[in-house]
Design an enzyme around this catalytic site. Structure first.
Site, PDB file in Angstrom:
ATOM      1  N   VAL A 111      64.654 -94.219 -25.200  1.00 27.73           N
ATOM      2  CA  VAL A 111      63.958 -95.752 -25.522  1.00 27.73           C
ATOM      3  C   VAL A 111      62.672 -95.629 -24.654  1.00 27.73           C
ATOM      4  CG1 VAL A 111      64.357 -98.090 -25.082  1.00 27.73           C
ATOM      5  CG2 VAL A 111      66.143 -96.984 -25.523  1.00 27.73           C
ATOM      6  N   GLU A 120      65.520-103.562 -27.273  1.00 30.24           N
ATOM      7  CA  GLU A 120      65.224-102.755 -28.256  1.00 30.24           C
ATOM      8  C   GLU A 120      66.009-102.589 -29.378  1.00 30.24           C
ATOM      9  OE1 GLU A 120      66.442 -99.587 -28.985  1.00 30.24           O
ATOM     10  OE2 GLU A 120      68.326 -99.695 -27.398  1.00 30.24           O
ATOM     11  N   GLY A 166      82.188 -93.769 -44.240  1.00 31.04           N
ATOM     12  CA  GLY A 166      82.234 -92.556 -43.861  1.00 31.04           C
ATOM     13  C   GLY A 166      83.166 -92.233 -42.737  1.00 31.04           C
ATOM     14  N   GLY A 203      79.109 -93.501 -34.404  1.00 31.94           N
ATOM     15  CA  GLY A 203      79.269 -92.800 -33.238  1.00 31.94           C
ATOM     16  C   GLY A 203      77.702 -93.082 -32.622  1.00 31.94           C
ATOM     17  N   CYS A 225      75.082 -95.983 -28.737  1.00 29.85           N
ATOM     18  CA  CYS A 225      74.904 -97.488 -28.670  1.00 29.85           C
ATOM     19  C   CYS A 225      76.135 -98.243 -29.150  1.00 29.85           C
ATOM     20  CB  CYS A 225      73.575 -97.849 -29.412  1.00 29.85           C
ATOM     21  SG  CYS A 225      72.156 -97.115 -28.692  1.00 29.85           S
ATOM     22  N   LYS A 280      74.533 -88.372 -36.339  1.00 32.45           N
ATOM     23  CA  LYS A 280      73.793 -88.723 -37.414  1.00 32.45           C
ATOM     24  C   LYS A 280      72.676 -87.734 -37.663  1.00 32.45           C
ATOM     25  CE  LYS A 280      70.431 -91.953 -36.001  1.00 32.45           C
ATOM     26  NZ  LYS A 280      69.863 -93.428 -36.173  1.00 32.45           N
ATOM     27  N   ARG A 320      76.309 -87.851 -28.512  1.00 32.95           N
ATOM     28  CA  ARG A 320      77.212 -88.798 -27.960  1.00 32.95           C
ATOM     29  C   ARG A 320      78.304 -89.550 -28.935  1.00 32.95           C
ATOM     30  NH1 ARG A 320      72.680 -91.503 -24.041  1.00 32.95           N
ATOM     31  NH2 ARG A 320      71.343 -91.016 -25.858  1.00 32.95           N
TER      32      ARG A 320
HETATM   33  C1  UGA Z   1      71.682 -98.351 -33.173  1.00 28.03           C
HETATM   34  C2  UGA Z   1      70.946 -99.571 -33.900  1.00 28.03           C
HETATM   35  O1  UGA Z   1      70.941 -99.280 -35.397  1.00 28.03           O
HETATM   36  C3  UGA Z   1      69.626 -99.981 -33.348  1.00 28.03           C
HETATM   37  O2  UGA Z   1      69.295-101.052 -33.905  1.00 28.03           O
HETATM   38  C4  UGA Z   1      69.628-100.095 -31.912  1.00 28.03           C
HETATM   39  O3  UGA Z   1      68.664-100.331 -31.199  1.00 28.03           O
HETATM   40  C5  UGA Z   1      70.366 -98.898 -31.297  1.00 28.03           C
HETATM   41  O4  UGA Z   1      71.747 -98.597 -31.915  1.00 28.03           O
HETATM   42  C6  UGA Z   1      70.566 -99.174 -29.770  1.00 28.03           C
HETATM   43  O5  UGA Z   1      71.328-100.048 -29.337  1.00 28.03           O
HETATM   44  O6  UGA Z   1      69.665 -98.421 -28.992  1.00 28.03           O
HETATM   45  P1  UGA Z   1      71.554 -95.639 -33.427  1.00 28.03           P
HETATM   46  O7  UGA Z   1      72.945 -95.644 -32.725  1.00 28.03           O
HETATM   47  O8  UGA Z   1      70.406 -95.018 -33.306  1.00 28.03           O
HETATM   48  O9  UGA Z   1      70.963 -97.043 -33.550  1.00 28.03           O
HETATM   49  O10 UGA Z   1      72.016 -95.083 -35.029  1.00 28.03           O
HETATM   50  P2  UGA Z   1      72.437 -96.066 -36.409  1.00 28.03           P
HETATM   51  O11 UGA Z   1      71.437 -95.460 -37.459  1.00 28.03           O
HETATM   52  O12 UGA Z   1      72.509 -97.434 -35.983  1.00 28.03           O
HETATM   53  O13 UGA Z   1      73.734 -95.147 -36.651  1.00 28.03           O
HETATM   54  C7  UGA Z   1      74.897 -95.270 -35.889  1.00 28.03           C
HETATM   55  C8  UGA Z   1      76.089 -94.984 -36.532  1.00 28.03           C
HETATM   56  O14 UGA Z   1      76.667 -95.593 -37.578  1.00 28.03           O
HETATM   57  C9  UGA Z   1      75.804 -93.512 -36.768  1.00 28.03           C
HETATM   58  O15 UGA Z   1      77.277 -92.561 -36.466  1.00 28.03           O
HETATM   59  C10 UGA Z   1      75.905 -93.477 -38.221  1.00 28.03           C
HETATM   60  O16 UGA Z   1      76.331 -92.487 -38.968  1.00 28.03           O
HETATM   61  C11 UGA Z   1      76.907 -94.725 -38.600  1.00 28.03           C
HETATM   62  N1  UGA Z   1      76.690 -95.277 -40.078  1.00 28.03           N
HETATM   63  C12 UGA Z   1      75.649 -96.103 -40.060  1.00 28.03           C
HETATM   64  C13 UGA Z   1      77.610 -95.418 -40.761  1.00 28.03           C
HETATM   65  O17 UGA Z   1      78.698 -94.758 -40.546  1.00 28.03           O
HETATM   66  N2  UGA Z   1      77.392 -96.126 -42.078  1.00 28.03           N
HETATM   67  C14 UGA Z   1      76.291 -96.607 -42.149  1.00 28.03           C
HETATM   68  O18 UGA Z   1      76.050 -97.394 -43.166  1.00 28.03           O
HETATM   69  C15 UGA Z   1      75.341 -96.949 -41.217  1.00 28.03           C
END
Ligand code: UGA
Length: 437
Positions: free
Chosen positions: A16, A150, A252, A256, A259, A319, A326
């Site tokens: 961040v 953020e 899915g 993970g 966050c 992802k 993590r």
């Molecule tokens: C998440 C939030 O999306 C951000 O807005 C936030 O700022 C961030 O946490 C944080 O608090 O710092 P992030 O953890 O990077 O971001 O990843 P995401 O893209 O949100 O995905 C999180 C998880 O959900 C991944 O494991 C992804 O595979 C899963 N996911 C996401 C699904 O299983 N299905 C979906 O439709 C979307």
């Protein structure tokens, strides 16, 4: 870009902090980055970026002249009024956020009526109030406080910084809040200026809501598997409703990352500590845990006992487009598989180094096909784009068995079956028992 933008400090050069620093440098700000990790700071001075985030290295290199790195707070305090705090707030055993790094920053601040802490780290609601009280107790009542959460997604963090859906600023209506609003003004994003507690809650509630959306669609997927509906079609049909929206409806094998799991638990814990039992979030967490394990049942359905079976995991990161491991579903999956007696081989385009620190007993391979060679089953864990390009006939020839478990619904089931493979997705009609060969 404007040259008279005000210098800022950023404390913490993790994901961040670095993205925030590079983003503001792109907007024309001079940025003084501080971290207690001297090795990291030395690396950054030499252009070495400690995390894998697309575009970050280039942006830091582009603004080398505006970005300053130090282990010492001195320059940041001398040159900047606004000190962004971007230190880690990992979960403790109780599920509460560990605020020790945040507290260390607060304690390190000198008395001043010309500075403000701008909190980027995700903290429990009420943290700002506590910090203001601590400042007062330490004779630093002049220090201002702003909450500015953020919303950066790993893998697209630079874009999320430069093109935010919204900017949230929680403050006491003083110069510091005005200054933070000014900093973000060039982004022309919708602004929510509010009180500190509400800003803190926006962050936790946003992450908890998105996690809820994922657990919801995962449960719909599980019901689809029982009823023969296809969750991909269902999500498309639901997502076109403006009130629902298409995003975060991809079923899915669970969410993970650093966050969602942490923030959902932290919000549940925060509610509990305040005397409220947040029933819904308990289910969101439980559904997510069970979702990771359903892969095992799918493998057993086709292979029987997994003892001595060779299972290939494609993708390990939580992802795509990150090396972050993590709370990755691959962690649970690889240990469950090994506990069931399977031999696990794995390939990830970038996360192998991180994965090696956390996963034992797995044979890491340098290409997807190496991992697939001789496997009884392949499990797609992370939907890296390169896996979508795999030649499925080649996959079939390389494997000993014929089962493909698609944990992210990356593949078109028909294409997989045409290649002579058995397809098991998440919540897709093609995975129902009658498709079994
Ligand atoms: C998440 C939030 O999306 C951000 O807005 C936030 O700022 C961030 O946490 C944080 O608090 O710092 P992030 O953890 O990077 O971001 O990843 P995401 O893209 O949100 O995905 C999180 C998880 O959900 C991944 O494991 C992804 O595979 C899963 N996911 C996401 C699904 O299983 N299905 C979906 O439709 C979307």
């Amino acid at each position: 870009m404007s040259t008279n933008r005000e210098p800022i400090g950023v404390i913490g050069t993790g994901y961040v902090g670095l993205v925030t620093a590079a983003g503001f440098a792109e907007l024309g700000n001079e940025v003084f980055c501080v971290d207690i990790d001297s090795e990291k700071i030395e690396g950054l001075k030499n252009g070495q970026i400690p995390i894998w985030e697309p575009g970050l290295e280039e942006l830091v290199a582009k603004h080398r002249d505006r970005l300053h790195f130090s282990t010492d707070l001195g320059d940041a305090l001398q040159r900047a009024r606004l000190l962004f705090v971007a230190v880690g707030t990992p979960p403790t055993y109780s599920g509460d956020a560990d605020l020790s790094a945040v507290n260390a920053v607060v304690d390190a601040m000198p008395p001043s009526d010309q500075h403000a802490l701008v909190m980027k780290s995700t903290v429990p609601v009420g943290t700002g109030e506590t910090i203001k009280r601590v400042f007062a107790e330490q004779g630093k009542q002049g220090f201002r406080y702003v909450s500015c959460p953020e919303f950066l997604k790993e893998g697209s963090a630079i874009k999320d910084f430069l093109e935010p859906d919204r900017v949230v600023v929680g403050d006491d209506g003083d110069w510091a809040g005005d200054a933070v609003v000014d900093l973000y003004a060039p982004l022309n994003a919708p602004l929510v200026r509010t009180d500190i507690k509400s800003a803190e809650m926006v962050k936790l509630a946003s992450n908890a809501f998105l996690a809820t959306k994922i657990s919801f669609i995962n449960e719909i997927a599980n019901v689809c598997e029982e009823t023969g509906a296809d969750v991909v079609e269902v999500a498309k049909g639901m997502g076109l409703d403006n009130r629902i929206g298409p995003k975060f409806l991809q079923a899915g094998i669970g969410f993970g990352g650093s966050c969602f799991p942490k923030d959902v638990t932290a919000l549940k814990q925060l509610a509990g500590n305040s005397g409220y039992h947040f029933q819904l979030l308990n289910s969101v967490i439980e559904v997510n845990e069970l979702q990771k394990r359903r892969v095992i049942a799918k493998l057993e359905k086709h292979l029987g006992r997994l003892v001595d079976k060779k299972i290939a995991l494609l993708g390990l990161a939580f992802k795509p487009n990150t090396d972050d491991m993590r709370e990755a579903s691959s962690l649970v999956l690889s240990s469950r598989l090994q506990a069931a007696g399977a031999h696990v081989r794995a390939y990830d385009p970038v996360a192998e180094e991180e994965a090696r620190k956390l996963i034992r007993g797995v044979s890491f391979k340098s290409t997807a096909l190496d991992a697939i060679e001789g496997a009884d089953a392949v499990v797609l864990v992370t939907e890296w784009p390169e896996f979508a390009e795999l030649d499925l006939a080649e996959v079939k020839n390389a494997m000993a068995g014929t089962l493909l478990v698609d944990g992210r619904n990356l593949f078109e089931p028909g294409r997989v079956r045409d290649a002579g493979l058995i397809y098991e997705g998440v919540g897709r009609a093609a995975s129902s028992a009658h498709q079994e060969v």
